[in-house]
Design an enzyme around this catalytic site. Sequence first.
Site, PDB file in Angstrom:
ATOM      1  N   CYS A 102       3.544  -0.702   4.460  1.00  0.00           N
ATOM      2  CA  CYS A 102       2.833   0.571   4.320  1.00  0.00           C
ATOM      3  C   CYS A 102       2.345   1.113   5.675  1.00  0.00           C
ATOM      4  O   CYS A 102       3.149   1.548   6.489  1.00  0.00           O
ATOM      5  CB  CYS A 102       1.682   0.422   3.331  1.00  0.00           C
ATOM      6  N   ARG A 136       0.286  12.081  -3.586  1.00  0.00           N
ATOM      7  CA  ARG A 136       0.473  10.649  -3.366  1.00  0.00           C
ATOM      8  C   ARG A 136       1.604  10.126  -4.239  1.00  0.00           C
ATOM      9  O   ARG A 136       1.807  10.573  -5.369  1.00  0.00           O
ATOM     10  CB  ARG A 136      -0.809   9.869  -3.667  1.00  0.00           C
ATOM     11  N   HIS A 202       3.670  -3.074  -1.729  1.00  0.00           N
ATOM     12  CA  HIS A 202       2.596  -4.054  -1.760  1.00  0.00           C
ATOM     13  C   HIS A 202       2.920  -5.025  -2.896  1.00  0.00           C
ATOM     14  O   HIS A 202       4.056  -5.152  -3.310  1.00  0.00           O
ATOM     15  CB  HIS A 202       1.258  -3.367  -2.039  1.00  0.00           C
TER      16      HIS A 202
END
EC number: 6.3.5.13
Length: 253
Positions: A102, A136, A202
Site C-alpha cells: 500500500c 476509495r 493487506h
Amino acid sequence: MSWTKGGAKLQLKIGHLYPDLLDLYSDRGNVIILEKRAHWRGLQVTVDQISVGHEPRLADYDILVMGGGMDREQGIVAEDLQQRRENLQEAVDAGTVIVAICGGYQLLGHYFETSTGQRIPGLGILDIVTVGAKVRMVGNVVGEMDIAGVKHNIIGYENHSGKTMLGPNATPMMRVIKGYGNSGEDKFEGVRQGNIFGTYLHGPLLAKNPILADHMIELALRRRDLSVHLDILNDDLEHRTNAKLYKRLVEAK
C-alpha cells in the site's frame, strides 16, 4: 534439502522497515509469516526493526518488508526514505527481495499526486506513478498470479484512494478477478519488478497466501545459492482455506 553449510545453518535475514509507522491492517503479519515458514524448515532467521534514525546497510538483508500507513506517518517515512535512496537501491541491485504494501508500494514509485494536486516525490525505484482519487477502493481482492510458471489464486484486502499506473519497466503482479487493484480500471494488481513485490493487498497478504511467502523466501535464499529449493510443508489447511475463500468471494451468487 539440507539447510546447513559447513556445519552451520543457512541464515535468512529480514529487515522490517518502519514497523512503528507503517502497520495498517496487521501488515507486520507478513514478517511473522516469513519468519515462521523459514523456521519450520530449519533456517536460522534474524528479524531487525528499522525505523527513523537506524542506518544499517540494507543490501545485507535478504528480505525487506514495508507496510502501509496513514497520511501523517507516510509523510514522515517519505522524508526519511529520501535519505536512504542509494542505500535501498544498493539492496535492489544486490537482489534483496522487497515486499512493499500500500503506502510503502506508492513511496517506491516516481511520485504520489494527491487529489488536491500536491505532488509528493517517491524514490523512483519502481516504474509507477500514483494519483489520488476521490473515491476509495475498498474490499476483498482475488487475483491470479504466475508463480514459477504456475497460476495461483491470491487473496487479500485493499483500502486505498490512490490510483497507480505502471510504466514500461514494471510488470503487474497479478490479474484481478475480483476487486479494484491498482486503479480500478486496468484489472491489474500490484507490480513485480525484479525481486520487488509492490501491492495494495493487506490481510496480511502472506498469511492468506503461503505459496507467495515461500516464493519470496526461495528468491531471497537464491541470492547466495541458485540451487536452493524449499522443502514442502504440509499446507493442506492453508490450501483448503484459500479455496473456501475463493469460492465465497468469486463463485457465490
